[in-house]
Motif scaffolding. Sequence first.
Motif, PDB file in Angstrom:
ATOM      1  N   HIS A 196      -2.202   0.165  18.230  1.00 62.15           N
ATOM      2  CA  HIS A 196      -1.431   0.631  17.262  1.00 62.15           C
ATOM      3  C   HIS A 196      -2.539   0.893  15.837  1.00 62.15           C
ATOM      4  O   HIS A 196      -3.427   1.141  16.589  1.00 62.15           O
ATOM      5  CB  HIS A 196      -1.213  -0.857  16.525  1.00 62.15           C
ATOM      6  N   LYS A 224       2.018  -9.967  12.299  1.00 60.44           N
ATOM      7  CA  LYS A 224       2.099  -9.132  11.580  1.00 60.44           C
ATOM      8  C   LYS A 224       3.799  -8.772  11.064  1.00 60.44           C
ATOM      9  O   LYS A 224       4.387  -8.970  11.665  1.00 60.44           O
ATOM     10  CB  LYS A 224       1.369  -8.461  11.138  1.00 60.44           C
ATOM     11  N   ASP A 241      -6.761  -5.262  16.231  1.00 59.56           N
ATOM     12  CA  ASP A 241      -7.018  -6.192  15.767  1.00 59.56           C
ATOM     13  C   ASP A 241      -8.191  -7.489  16.172  1.00 59.56           C
ATOM     14  O   ASP A 241      -7.970  -7.699  17.460  1.00 59.56           O
ATOM     15  CB  ASP A 241      -6.408  -6.810  14.736  1.00 59.56           C
ATOM     16  N   THR A 264       2.547  -5.782   3.941  1.00 57.85           N
ATOM     17  CA  THR A 264       2.579  -6.085   5.686  1.00 57.85           C
ATOM     18  C   THR A 264       2.142  -7.889   5.396  1.00 57.85           C
ATOM     19  O   THR A 264       0.540  -7.913   4.508  1.00 57.85           O
ATOM     20  CB  THR A 264       1.104  -5.295   5.953  1.00 57.85           C
ATOM     21  N   LYS A 285       0.741  -1.252  -0.628  1.00 52.72           N
ATOM     22  CA  LYS A 285       0.154  -0.175  -0.067  1.00 52.72           C
ATOM     23  C   LYS A 285       0.162   1.732  -0.045  1.00 52.72           C
ATOM     24  O   LYS A 285       1.508   1.373   0.463  1.00 52.72           O
ATOM     25  CB  LYS A 285      -0.842  -0.184   1.508  1.00 52.72           C
ATOM     26  N   VAL A 336      -7.341   2.533   9.655  1.00 58.81           N
ATOM     27  CA  VAL A 336      -6.808   2.172  10.342  1.00 58.81           C
ATOM     28  C   VAL A 336      -5.275   3.119  10.635  1.00 58.81           C
ATOM     29  O   VAL A 336      -4.450   2.790  11.231  1.00 58.81           O
ATOM     30  CB  VAL A 336      -5.054   1.031   9.482  1.00 58.81           C
TER      31      VAL A 336
HETATM   32  O1  LIG Z   1      -0.151   0.184   8.135  1.00 61.57           O
HETATM   33  C1  LIG Z   1      -0.228   0.136   9.401  1.00 61.57           C
HETATM   34  O2  LIG Z   1       0.793   0.841  10.027  1.00 61.57           O
HETATM   35  C2  LIG Z   1      -0.651  -0.114  10.208  1.00 61.57           C
HETATM   36  C3  LIG Z   1      -1.484  -0.716   9.763  1.00 61.57           C
HETATM   37  C4  LIG Z   1      -2.988  -2.037  11.071  1.00 61.57           C
HETATM   38  O3  LIG Z   1      -3.656  -0.993  11.106  1.00 61.57           O
HETATM   39  C5  LIG Z   1      -2.736  -3.166  10.424  1.00 61.57           C
HETATM   40  O4  LIG Z   1      -1.706  -3.786   9.507  1.00 61.57           O
HETATM   41  O5  LIG Z   1      -3.225  -4.273  11.148  1.00 61.57           O
END
Ligand SMILES: O=C(O)CCC(=O)C(=O)O
Length: 291
Positions: free
Chosen positions: A237, A166, A158, A251, A141, A152
């Motif tokens: 987060h 992750k 989550d 991710t 992304k 997010v």
């Molecule tokens: O991309 C990010 O920094 C976090 C996004 C998020 O909330 C996730 O991947 O669970």
Amino acid sequence: MDVDSVLALATRARGKAKRVLLRAPFIKQWSEQRYFAARGRHVDDRPWLERGRFGVLEDLRQGFFAQRDGSDMLPADVVDVADRFVQRLKADTSNKPCVRISPADLAADPALFKWGLSDANLDLAECYIGLPVHYLGVEVKRERPDGVATEVRQWHIDVEDRRMMKIIVYLSDVDEGCGPFEYLDRQRTRRAVAGLNYWSGFVPDANMASAVDTGEWLRATGSRFTSVFVDTCRLFHRAKPPTTTDRYSMTFSYSSTTPYQVFPEFMQTRKTMLALRSQLTKRQRRASMME
Ligand SMILES: O=C(O)CCC(=O)C(=O)O
Ligand SMILES: [Fe+2]
């Protein structure tokens, strides 16, 4: 609304119902017992880790978070594909806060998707989660520097599973203004959950600031290929809303084989997975929910 959207909504509703049910005291106790028993049974089957990942596992176990320079971890062909995706995202002219490579495009150039299924990654996820794992796929992304706190980019935990892993790899240099991954450590997450009486959903900045002082919020900044390994089901987060420069990242996500909930709109379709099937080992097919 098309069939895929209806199915995605139904899956979401089923996941939520499951999470609500598991809060009932008696069911919760029964489900916890089953969970710990399954983890206990899996102890002897846990894989060996390669040396580089051992410290990551230790950090994950202690604080649900590890940050490393990931430049040595990514093979050249994976970096090539990642760079092609970054170029494609750069060419996007929409003004959406977040733009993603579609699951179909990820499957059309599969080296990146398949890196998520490498033994080193599955081993780490399996050791941390303590159970056989599902690979939920990869998201690539671009977060645009519009400073807007949507989706997010707001504080949350989550909901997919009890434990999740992750791996977030930055594909551009990320400093304070480029939307770094922002999180609260274990103790502060606990304090925020209690203070906000939090169960699920997004928390506005002002509410979070009233529970945990902004000076205690932590950020993972670093140069391209900086990698964050994190259990996003255990820590508060968000992606800090970028203000100065675009953030490019990918991710890779892993859950147990019995998550509470998955979000199919971010996952590969059955059709694309079937097309990849002949390139995958038995372990990889299992991890991709194909067996
Ligand atoms: O991309 C990010 O920094 C976090 C996004 C998020 O909330 C996730 O991947 O669970
Ligand atoms: Fe998240």
